[in-house]
Design a protein around this motif. Sequence first.
Motif, mmCIF file in Angstrom:
data_model
loop_
_atom_site.group_PDB
_atom_site.id
_atom_site.type_symbol
_atom_site.label_atom_id
_atom_site.label_comp_id
_atom_site.label_asym_id
_atom_site.label_seq_id
_atom_site.Cartn_x
_atom_site.Cartn_y
_atom_site.Cartn_z
ATOM 1 N N VAL A 111 -2.798 -77.745 -23.956
ATOM 2 C CA VAL A 111 -2.480 -76.800 -25.029
ATOM 3 C C VAL A 111 -1.560 -75.688 -24.519
ATOM 4 O O VAL A 111 -0.611 -75.284 -25.209
ATOM 5 C CB VAL A 111 -3.771 -76.205 -25.623
ATOM 6 N N ILE A 112 -1.812 -75.203 -23.309
ATOM 7 C CA ILE A 112 -0.927 -74.177 -22.738
ATOM 8 C C ILE A 112 0.499 -74.710 -22.657
ATOM 9 O O ILE A 112 1.466 -74.021 -23.012
ATOM 10 C CB ILE A 112 -1.432 -73.748 -21.352
ATOM 11 N N GLY A 113 0.631 -75.964 -22.206
ATOM 12 C CA GLY A 113 1.959 -76.565 -22.124
ATOM 13 C C GLY A 113 2.608 -76.700 -23.487
ATOM 14 O O GLY A 113 3.811 -76.438 -23.656
ATOM 15 N N PHE A 166 -10.911 -78.909 -19.273
ATOM 16 C CA PHE A 166 -9.813 -78.083 -18.784
ATOM 17 C C PHE A 166 -8.476 -78.807 -18.883
ATOM 18 O O PHE A 166 -7.441 -78.182 -19.113
ATOM 19 C CB PHE A 166 -10.067 -77.642 -17.334
ATOM 20 N N THR A 167 -8.485 -80.138 -18.744
ATOM 21 C CA THR A 167 -7.255 -80.908 -18.927
ATOM 22 C C THR A 167 -6.723 -80.701 -20.341
ATOM 23 O O THR A 167 -5.517 -80.512 -20.549
ATOM 24 C CB THR A 167 -7.516 -82.405 -18.675
ATOM 25 N N GLY A 168 -7.610 -80.734 -21.333
ATOM 26 C CA GLY A 168 -7.184 -80.487 -22.704
ATOM 27 C C GLY A 168 -6.614 -79.101 -22.889
ATOM 28 O O GLY A 168 -5.564 -78.918 -23.526
ATOM 29 N N GLY A 176 -8.132 -85.414 -24.593
ATOM 30 C CA GLY A 176 -7.149 -85.372 -25.674
ATOM 31 C C GLY A 176 -7.689 -84.715 -26.925
ATOM 32 O O GLY A 176 -7.046 -83.809 -27.488
ATOM 33 N N PRO A 177 -8.861 -85.131 -27.430
ATOM 34 C CA PRO A 177 -9.419 -84.467 -28.606
ATOM 35 C C PRO A 177 -9.671 -82.976 -28.420
ATOM 36 O O PRO A 177 -9.565 -82.209 -29.379
ATOM 37 C CB PRO A 177 -10.727 -85.237 -28.834
ATOM 38 N N MET A 196 -8.144 -77.735 -30.388
ATOM 39 C CA MET A 196 -7.700 -76.364 -30.179
ATOM 40 C C MET A 196 -6.464 -76.068 -31.028
ATOM 41 O O MET A 196 -6.350 -74.997 -31.646
ATOM 42 C CB MET A 196 -7.399 -76.112 -28.703
ATOM 43 N N LEU A 197 -5.541 -77.022 -31.113
ATOM 44 C CA LEU A 197 -4.359 -76.836 -31.946
ATOM 45 C C LEU A 197 -4.757 -76.701 -33.414
ATOM 46 O O LEU A 197 -4.187 -75.891 -34.153
ATOM 47 C CB LEU A 197 -3.390 -77.994 -31.748
#
Length: 400
Positions: free
Chosen positions: A176-178, A170-172, A18-19, A24-25
């Motif tokens: 972000v892509i979503g 990679f989950t994070g 999550g972090p 990234m955002l």
Amino acid sequence: MMPLEGIRVLDFTHAIAGPTATQMLAQLGAVVTKVEPPGTGDTFRHYTEHAGLPGLSIPFAAVNAGKRSLTLDLKAPEGLAIARDLAGKADILVENFRPGVMARLGLGCESLRACNPGLIYLSLSGFGQEGPLRDRGAYDHIAQATSGMAMMNATPEGPLKIGIPVVDSFTGYLGVIGVLAALRRRDLTGQGERLDVAMIDAALKIMGSAASVWSYTGEAPKGTGNRGFRLVATAEYYACRTGWIALGANHQHQIAALFTALGHPTLIEDERFATHAARVTHYADLKGWLTAQMLLHDAQALDATLAAAGVPAAAIGKIGDILSHPHTAQRGLLHSATLPGSGPGQDQPLTILGPGFGPGFPRPEKTAAVPVLGADTDAILAELGMDETAIAALRNAKVI
């Protein structure tokens, strides 16, 4: 101008996945408000066995620099009211509790989007919000085990996990892509989105080619250890006289160039090594020959020789080797952050990694600061219209 300038993110995340997403955002320009429990905060703050000060571990700093920290007891009615107020003004909410926790707290997606239809609500979890495994907990090495990744990385001694939290990270990024896709859709429709990103899904996305191989053959790809994807000995790791080297000669012209650079140009004519199929069949013979050859060379010198010959190869180094290389500095990946010290005037610089979009991508104007637990609580509550008396009452009641 940063791409996400003006976008507000409410961050209910902890640990890594999550972090990573919310940082990234933030690096793309969003204002990220990290909500943490009073007193303890994100448990990742306390992973100081790796490095750092109490409450400010370096692993925490690496994925949280650039955010604001608000402490809030979500189980207190006053704390919940503040969280819902913030969610009503947010563009994006990110959480990585176990499925159902946010709803039990009164912060479920349906409830919040009823008040804020444009809210993009990203949930990150081990196995997703739906499915028979949804209630199971997961850490990175658990996801590697369940997905088959550890077995694909196996050696004859058994399965091996990858040494960094690759699935967490990679989950994070998948989240972000979503979020970026959902923002684009919101631009067109005005409607927000519910995004459900699971670590197990992210692990399988990384292993996409293996999933298709299994679907086609009915067999899982075998563990290859340090062997390259094409299963030839010319794409593998080898010990040298000093150091180690990674060879990456997969194609005919690369293998011919490798043999020539090693002083044996006619070896490509040996029927055992003349074609890809022959090299796979006679893997042990070729590996034995290469093992002996590599011990005649120093890794760094051989790196230069093979690079000049056009052979993909690299001396195997440590992370500090590439981070201190001029190439990395020129790529613009290294960003500066401020790490709070143990007292006034003792702040110190910390290198963190940027978004990785190349040296031409815009950088934030301000140096990212690693947030002290609750450091921005008063300022954030003041933005909601609370005066000093109201804030003091919340602090006395241990809501903040």
